[in-house]
Design a protein around this motif. Structure first.
Motif, short mmCIF file in Angstrom:
data_model
loop_
_atom_site.label_atom_id
_atom_site.label_comp_id
_atom_site.label_asym_id
_atom_site.label_seq_id
_atom_site.Cartn_x
_atom_site.Cartn_y
_atom_site.Cartn_z
N ASP A 140 18.64 -31.37 -25.73
CA ASP A 140 18.69 -31.92 -24.37
C ASP A 140 19.96 -32.75 -24.25
OD1 ASP A 140 18.13 -34.26 -25.79
OD2 ASP A 140 16.03 -34.30 -25.19
N GLN A 141 20.13 -33.38 -23.10
CA GLN A 141 21.36 -34.13 -22.87
C GLN A 141 21.48 -35.32 -23.82
OE1 GLN A 141 22.21 -34.98 -18.76
NE2 GLN A 141 23.73 -36.55 -19.23
N ALA A 142 20.37 -35.97 -24.13
CA ALA A 142 20.42 -37.10 -25.06
C ALA A 142 20.88 -36.64 -26.45
CB ALA A 142 19.05 -37.77 -25.14
N HIS A 143 20.40 -35.48 -26.86
CA HIS A 143 20.80 -34.91 -28.16
C HIS A 143 22.30 -34.62 -28.16
CE1 HIS A 143 20.36 -31.48 -31.28
NE2 HIS A 143 20.49 -32.63 -31.89
N LEU A 144 22.80 -34.03 -27.09
CA LEU A 144 24.23 -33.79 -26.95
C LEU A 144 25.01 -35.10 -27.00
CD1 LEU A 144 26.85 -32.24 -26.09
CD2 LEU A 144 26.05 -32.50 -23.72
N GLY B 290 14.62 -41.05 -46.98
CA GLY B 290 14.87 -41.82 -45.76
C GLY B 290 15.70 -41.03 -44.77
N GLN B 291 16.72 -40.32 -45.25
CA GLN B 291 17.55 -39.48 -44.37
C GLN B 291 16.74 -38.33 -43.80
OE1 GLN B 291 20.61 -38.52 -47.17
NE2 GLN B 291 21.88 -40.28 -46.65
N LEU B 292 15.82 -37.79 -44.59
CA LEU B 292 14.94 -36.74 -44.10
C LEU B 292 14.09 -37.24 -42.94
CD1 LEU B 292 13.40 -34.03 -44.23
CD2 LEU B 292 12.00 -35.03 -46.06
N HIS B 293 13.53 -38.45 -43.06
CA HIS B 293 12.72 -39.01 -41.98
C HIS B 293 13.55 -39.19 -40.71
CE1 HIS B 293 8.67 -39.91 -43.44
NE2 HIS B 293 9.22 -40.04 -44.64
N ALA B 294 14.78 -39.66 -40.87
CA ALA B 294 15.64 -39.85 -39.70
C ALA B 294 15.87 -38.52 -38.99
CB ALA B 294 16.97 -40.47 -40.13
N ALA B 295 16.11 -37.46 -39.74
CA ALA B 295 16.34 -36.15 -39.12
C ALA B 295 15.07 -35.61 -38.49
CB ALA B 295 16.87 -35.17 -40.17
N ALA C 297 12.81 -37.20 -37.05
CA ALA C 297 12.49 -37.94 -35.83
C ALA C 297 13.37 -37.55 -34.65
CB ALA C 297 12.62 -39.45 -36.08
N ARG C 298 14.35 -36.69 -34.86
CA ARG C 298 15.29 -36.33 -33.80
C ARG C 298 15.07 -34.90 -33.36
NH1 ARG C 298 19.10 -39.05 -37.39
NH2 ARG C 298 19.78 -36.99 -38.07
N PRO C 299 14.49 -34.65 -32.19
CA PRO C 299 14.36 -33.28 -31.69
C PRO C 299 15.72 -32.62 -31.57
CG PRO C 299 13.02 -34.79 -30.39
CD PRO C 299 13.89 -35.64 -31.27
N GLY C 300 15.82 -31.40 -32.04
CA GLY C 300 17.08 -30.68 -32.00
C GLY C 300 17.81 -30.69 -33.32
N THR D 142 2.23 -43.92 -35.96
CA THR D 142 2.91 -42.84 -35.25
C THR D 142 2.78 -41.57 -36.08
OG1 THR D 142 4.53 -44.42 -34.36
CG2 THR D 142 5.07 -42.09 -34.19
N ALA D 143 2.43 -40.48 -35.43
CA ALA D 143 2.28 -39.22 -36.16
C ALA D 143 2.75 -38.07 -35.29
CB ALA D 143 0.82 -39.01 -36.57
N TRP D 144 3.39 -37.11 -35.91
CA TRP D 144 3.80 -35.90 -35.17
C TRP D 144 3.99 -34.75 -36.14
CZ3 TRP D 144 7.14 -39.71 -36.57
CH2 TRP D 144 8.37 -39.35 -37.14
N ARG D 145 4.03 -33.55 -35.58
CA ARG D 145 4.24 -32.34 -36.37
C ARG D 145 5.56 -31.72 -35.94
NH1 ARG D 145 -0.50 -28.30 -36.00
NH2 ARG D 145 -1.44 -29.89 -37.34
#
Length: 269
Positions: free
Chosen positions: A246-250, A124-129, A131-134, A13-16
């Protein structure tokens, strides 16, 4: 975020993300694949969650047990292969030179594997953040502190970092966050406006208020969302109006801070 399978059928999995200083995030599970010698034009910040990796850097062999954070400098050839029968599962953040300058390349070559459980947890906490848009502000804050700790290692500092007490600076950042609850503000921009180093900004705020800036901003957004929900707006309308992606983030943050979902909260008004 895009997931794909490579030719060896391993998980990749890869993203920017939209976080300054991060050129790519890369998660992978390899069982039989071995990297040939290669270079990157960015810093490679690597943690291994399962198994272990063996690699050569500057003609010296290194490895990555669970409590290790590996930092491979740009432009220095290295390879990589599984060091255990089950392969390895890794998470990588590629960083440009804004957090680590070329002056740290030599020290990183001399000691790329850092035994630091606190740093390992922070990465690890950085990776978790990431991965979450918003949650870009949280990721930026965590990356700033990770960068500071990496620089301390590379400078061979052994003293415990001092607590930064700067209540005036903390208040000014709070006022800035209060003025931009919905739009938010990148940490780098806040640092420029307040004429402070980003790491000092985060530590001053956390020392003064007991939470880092991203948590403060999230709590302010949840408070705004509560008012809008009580006004009768639907969660889908509330999310962007309160500053959420988005609503999921909320819903994720609202349930964590309030104990119920926005829909249940609205229906109980």
């Amino acid at each position: 975020m895009a997931a794909r399978q490579d030719v060896t059928r391993q998980e990749v999995t890869a993203w920017r993300p939209r976080v300054p200083g991060v050129t790519e995030v890369f998660h992978a599970h390899f069982t039989g694949y071995a990297y040939p010698m290669h270079v990157h034009d960015a810093w490679t910040l690597l943690i291994v969650d399962d198994g272990a990796v063996r690699y050569d850097l500057d003609r010296h062999e290194h490895g990555t047990p669970h409590d290790t954070v590996s930092l491979l400098p740009p432009h220095v050839p290295h390879n990589g292969s599984p060091a255990t029968p089950g392969g390895f599962r890794k998470r990588v953040v590629y960083l440009d030179g804004s957090h680590l300058g070329d002056e740290f390349i030599g020290p990183a070559v001399d000691g790329p594997d850092l035994r630091d459980p606190v740093l390992r947890s922070c990465v690890g906490q950085l990776h978790a953040a990431l991965a979450r848009p918003g949650d870009e502000l949280e990721a930026e804050s965590r990356l700033t502190l990770v960068g500071e700790r990496l620089r301390d290692h590379l400078r061979h500092r052994t003293d415990v970092p001092r607590r930064h007490r700067d209540p005036v600076l903390a208040r000014r950042l709070r006022e800035l966050l209060d003025a931009r609850v919905v739009d938010g503000i990148p940490l780098a921009e806040a640092a420029r406006l307040l004429h402070a180093h980003p790491a000092h900004l985060v530590r001053a705020f956390s020392g003064a208020y007991g939470i880092p800036p991203h948590q403060y901003l999230t709590s302010r957004r949840v408070g705004r969302a509560r008012r809008l929900l009580l006004d009768g707006l639907a969660p889908g309308e509330v999310a962007p109006a309160a500053g959420f992606h988005d609503q999921a983030h909320l819903t994720r943050h609202f349930r964590r801070l309030v104990g119920v979902t926005p829909g249940r909260y609205r229906s109980a008004r």
